[in-house]
Design a protein around this motif. Structure first.
Motif, short mmCIF file in Angstrom:
data_model
loop_
_atom_site.label_atom_id
_atom_site.label_comp_id
_atom_site.label_asym_id
_atom_site.label_seq_id
_atom_site.Cartn_x
_atom_site.Cartn_y
_atom_site.Cartn_z
N ARG A 173 0.83 -1.20 0.00
CA ARG A 173 0.00 0.00 0.00
C ARG A 173 0.88 1.27 0.00
O ARG A 173 0.59 2.24 -0.70
CB ARG A 173 -0.92 -0.02 1.22
CG ARG A 173 -1.87 1.19 1.27
CD ARG A 173 -2.83 1.12 2.44
NE ARG A 173 -3.83 0.04 2.23
CZ ARG A 173 -3.86 -1.09 2.91
NH1 ARG A 173 -2.94 -1.32 3.85
NH2 ARG A 173 -4.78 -1.99 2.67
N LEU A 174 1.95 1.26 0.80
CA LEU A 174 2.85 2.41 0.82
C LEU A 174 3.53 2.60 -0.53
O LEU A 174 3.68 3.74 -1.01
CB LEU A 174 3.91 2.22 1.92
CG LEU A 174 3.39 2.23 3.36
CD1 LEU A 174 4.53 1.89 4.33
CD2 LEU A 174 2.80 3.60 3.69
N ALA A 175 3.91 1.48 -1.16
CA ALA A 175 4.54 1.56 -2.48
C ALA A 175 3.57 2.13 -3.50
O ALA A 175 3.95 2.92 -4.38
CB ALA A 175 5.03 0.19 -2.91
N LEU A 176 2.29 1.74 -3.37
CA LEU A 176 1.28 2.26 -4.31
C LEU A 176 1.09 3.77 -4.14
O LEU A 176 1.00 4.51 -5.13
CB LEU A 176 -0.05 1.52 -4.07
CG LEU A 176 -1.24 2.02 -4.90
CD1 LEU A 176 -0.95 1.86 -6.40
CD2 LEU A 176 -2.53 1.28 -4.52
N GLU A 177 1.03 4.24 -2.87
CA GLU A 177 0.87 5.68 -2.64
C GLU A 177 2.05 6.47 -3.20
O GLU A 177 1.88 7.55 -3.77
CB GLU A 177 0.72 5.94 -1.14
CG GLU A 177 -0.59 5.42 -0.56
CD GLU A 177 -0.67 5.61 0.94
OE1 GLU A 177 0.32 6.10 1.52
OE2 GLU A 177 -1.72 5.26 1.54
N ASN A 178 3.25 5.90 -3.06
CA ASN A 178 4.44 6.57 -3.59
C ASN A 178 4.39 6.64 -5.12
O ASN A 178 4.66 7.68 -5.72
CB ASN A 178 5.68 5.84 -3.12
CG ASN A 178 6.96 6.51 -3.61
OD1 ASN A 178 7.13 7.72 -3.41
ND2 ASN A 178 7.83 5.74 -4.26
N GLN A 179 4.02 5.51 -5.73
CA GLN A 179 3.94 5.49 -7.20
C GLN A 179 2.83 6.39 -7.70
O GLN A 179 2.94 6.98 -8.79
CB GLN A 179 3.71 4.05 -7.69
CG GLN A 179 4.91 3.13 -7.52
CD GLN A 179 6.10 3.61 -8.36
OE1 GLN A 179 5.94 4.23 -9.41
NE2 GLN A 179 7.31 3.35 -7.86
N TYR A 223 2.98 2.70 -11.74
CA TYR A 223 1.78 2.92 -10.93
C TYR A 223 0.82 1.74 -11.05
O TYR A 223 0.29 1.24 -10.05
CB TYR A 223 1.11 4.22 -11.36
CG TYR A 223 -0.19 4.51 -10.65
CD1 TYR A 223 -0.26 4.56 -9.25
CD2 TYR A 223 -1.37 4.71 -11.38
CE1 TYR A 223 -1.45 4.83 -8.61
CE2 TYR A 223 -2.57 4.98 -10.74
CZ TYR A 223 -2.61 5.03 -9.36
OH TYR A 223 -3.80 5.28 -8.71
N ASN A 224 0.60 1.27 -12.29
CA ASN A 224 -0.30 0.13 -12.51
C ASN A 224 0.24 -1.14 -11.84
O ASN A 224 -0.51 -1.93 -11.27
CB ASN A 224 -0.48 -0.13 -14.00
CG ASN A 224 -1.26 0.99 -14.69
OD1 ASN A 224 -2.02 1.72 -14.03
ND2 ASN A 224 -1.09 1.12 -15.99
N GLN A 225 1.55 -1.37 -11.90
CA GLN A 225 2.14 -2.54 -11.26
C GLN A 225 1.99 -2.48 -9.75
O GLN A 225 1.75 -3.51 -9.10
CB GLN A 225 3.62 -2.64 -11.64
CG GLN A 225 3.85 -3.03 -13.09
CD GLN A 225 5.32 -3.03 -13.46
OE1 GLN A 225 6.14 -2.36 -12.80
NE2 GLN A 225 5.68 -3.74 -14.52
N ALA A 226 2.09 -1.29 -9.17
CA ALA A 226 1.91 -1.14 -7.72
C ALA A 226 0.48 -1.45 -7.33
O ALA A 226 0.23 -2.08 -6.27
CB ALA A 226 2.29 0.28 -7.30
N GLN A 227 -0.50 -1.05 -8.17
CA GLN A 227 -1.89 -1.38 -7.90
C GLN A 227 -2.12 -2.91 -7.91
O GLN A 227 -2.78 -3.47 -7.03
CB GLN A 227 -2.81 -0.71 -8.94
CG GLN A 227 -2.97 0.79 -8.74
CD GLN A 227 -3.89 1.38 -9.79
OE1 GLN A 227 -3.79 1.06 -10.99
NE2 GLN A 227 -4.78 2.26 -9.37
N GLN A 228 -1.53 -3.56 -8.93
CA GLN A 228 -1.70 -5.01 -9.07
C GLN A 228 -1.05 -5.75 -7.90
O GLN A 228 -1.60 -6.73 -7.39
CB GLN A 228 -1.09 -5.47 -10.40
CG GLN A 228 -1.35 -6.92 -10.74
CD GLN A 228 -2.83 -7.22 -10.92
OE1 GLN A 228 -3.59 -6.36 -11.37
NE2 GLN A 228 -3.25 -8.42 -10.55
N ARG A 229 0.10 -5.27 -7.47
CA ARG A 229 0.80 -5.91 -6.37
C ARG A 229 -0.02 -5.82 -5.08
O ARG A 229 -0.09 -6.78 -4.29
CB ARG A 229 2.17 -5.27 -6.17
CG ARG A 229 3.08 -6.06 -5.23
CD ARG A 229 4.46 -5.44 -5.16
NE ARG A 229 5.10 -5.43 -6.47
CZ ARG A 229 5.34 -4.34 -7.20
NH1 ARG A 229 4.98 -3.14 -6.73
NH2 ARG A 229 5.92 -4.41 -8.37
N LEU A 230 -0.67 -4.70 -4.86
CA LEU A 230 -1.50 -4.53 -3.67
C LEU A 230 -2.69 -5.49 -3.70
O LEU A 230 -3.04 -6.10 -2.68
CB LEU A 230 -1.98 -3.09 -3.55
CG LEU A 230 -2.92 -2.80 -2.36
CD1 LEU A 230 -2.22 -3.11 -1.04
CD2 LEU A 230 -3.41 -1.36 -2.39
#
Length: 389
Positions: free
Chosen positions: A118-124, A152-159
């Motif tokens: 989630r933190l990675a997604l907010e950063n991206q 950004y899309n990869q961070a969403q998928q990872r979450l």
């Protein structure tokens, strides 16, 4: 002295002569042997061998739990008819402390991964928004903006993946703790259901008994045994001296000890290729499928003792005689009988024999049904004995 010896010798000779003449006279006055005769008959002969065994279902299904625990409730009894999917029992799970701690630890680990994602997604997301503004002003190229959007899309998928892992870990924890979890419905591990339709033959457990799940190291605890009682087979054994006489496809006549007035038809469809030593005798397992079994009128309970008559050969409406009337030529071993042609006069008739059941034998040729056959080995009557009253 010499004269006395001569007299004694002459007297002895006279006595012996008299005894001999009396013995010959007695033999001559004995009645001559009178042979009895028997006529052939028309009938049927069945050659068979008998196997002992029992009646069992063709297929038995053992219902075992998918999880270890304690029987909380049983919903069926032996003798009941169930359908596939019907509830058999419920198991109350007793959590394993080690597995429970492991499941808890797994949840904590996955939650940490979710928070990191989630933190990675907010950063991206922040980077993506800045890059978008710069791209709209023409400060950065389209390639740089595409890279920011991809990250950004990869961070969403990872979450999303980590959230799915968290739900799975939570469900696993619930299963370890209670045996079930939300969303499982009828497939809950604590509900033991019938996998096939049929009759409940046995329920070997009771409420409160501990059960073990089936796995690679343990067969598991059987909660119930199910079988289709409309499909029964005879399962028995034959001796090695008889196994060479039988083959698959032969008809069987089944008699059940508990049903003495009933006979059931079956067909031999299995003979074991390997024998088993039982008390010094080699026995071969056989199986025969019972045919036209009407369980509505006659209910055969699984495990009943039974005998199977295996019909090796059969001849119907043929000329038969007692096998004891047949004689064999000592040189040629040709079978023959003696037929009466006059007053205690007999002539030899060679005969061709067919099926024999050990008592009667089929006669294919050589005599007719009107012939009278000599009983050549008849027993003499026992001599009469007197007694004082």
């Amino acid at each position: 002295m010499k004269k006395s010896k001569t007299i004694i010798i002459l007297v002895t000779i006279g006595v012996l002569f008299t005894v001999s003449m009396y013995w010959l006279y007695s033999k001559n006055i004995e009645d001559p042997i009178v042979y009895e005769t028997e006529k052939p008959a028309m009938g049927s002969i069945v050659k068979k061998t008998v196997a002992t065994g029992s009646i069992v279902p063709k297929e038995e299904v053992l219902i075992k739990p998918n999880i270890s625990g304690i029987i909380d409730e049983i919903f069926v009894e032996a003798g009941e008819i169930v359908k596939a999917g019907d509830l058999i029992a419920k198991v109350k799970v007793v959590p394993n402390v080690s597995s429970l701690n492991s499941a808890k630890s797994n949840i904590s680990s996955v939650r940490t991964q979710v928070e990191t994602a989630r933190l990675a997604l907010e950063n991206q997301k922040s980077i993506y928004n800045r890059q978008k503004q710069l791209f709209e002003k023409g400060v950065i190229s389209a390639n740089e903006f595409d890279n920011a959007q991809l990250a950004y899309n990869q961070a969403q998928q990872r979450l999303k993946q980590e959230e799915v892992s968290l739900r799975a870990a939570s469900q696993n924890y619930d299963i370890v703790r209670t045996g079930t979890t939300s969303g499982m419905g009828a497939s809950a591990n604590t509900e033991i259901r019938a996998t096939v339709s049929g009759m409940v033959l046995d329920v070997p457990v009771k409420t409160g008994n501990q059960v073990i799940e089936a796995n690679n190291f343990n067969d598991g605890t059987t909660i119930a045994t199910l079988a289709d009682v409309d499909k029964m087979i005879f399962e028995g054994k034959v001796d090695e001296s008889e196994v060479g006489k039988i083959k698959e496809g032969l008809p069987l006549k089944i008699t059940v000890g508990a049903l003495p007035d009933k006979t059931f038809d079956a067909e031999l469809d299995y003979i074991a290729p390997k024998g088993v030593d039982e008390n010094g005798a080699i026995q071969f397992e056989i199986k025969g499928t019972m045919k036209n079994l009407d369980t509505t009128s006659t209910f055969i309970r699984a495990g009943l003792s039974a005998n199977a008559s295996i019909i090796l050969a059969k001849a119907e409406n043929v000329l038969t005689i007692k096998e004891a009337l047949v004689q064999f030529d000592p040189k040629t071993q040709q079978s023959f009988v003696e037929v009466i042609v006059g007053d205690q006069k007999f002539e030899r008739r060679d005969v061709e024999l067919g099926v024999s059941d050990g008592i009667d034998v089929e006669v294919k040729s050589g005599i007719s049904k009107d012939d009278n056959i000599k009983v050549w080995n008849q027993l003499k009557p026992a001599p009469a004995t007197g007694g004082k009253g």
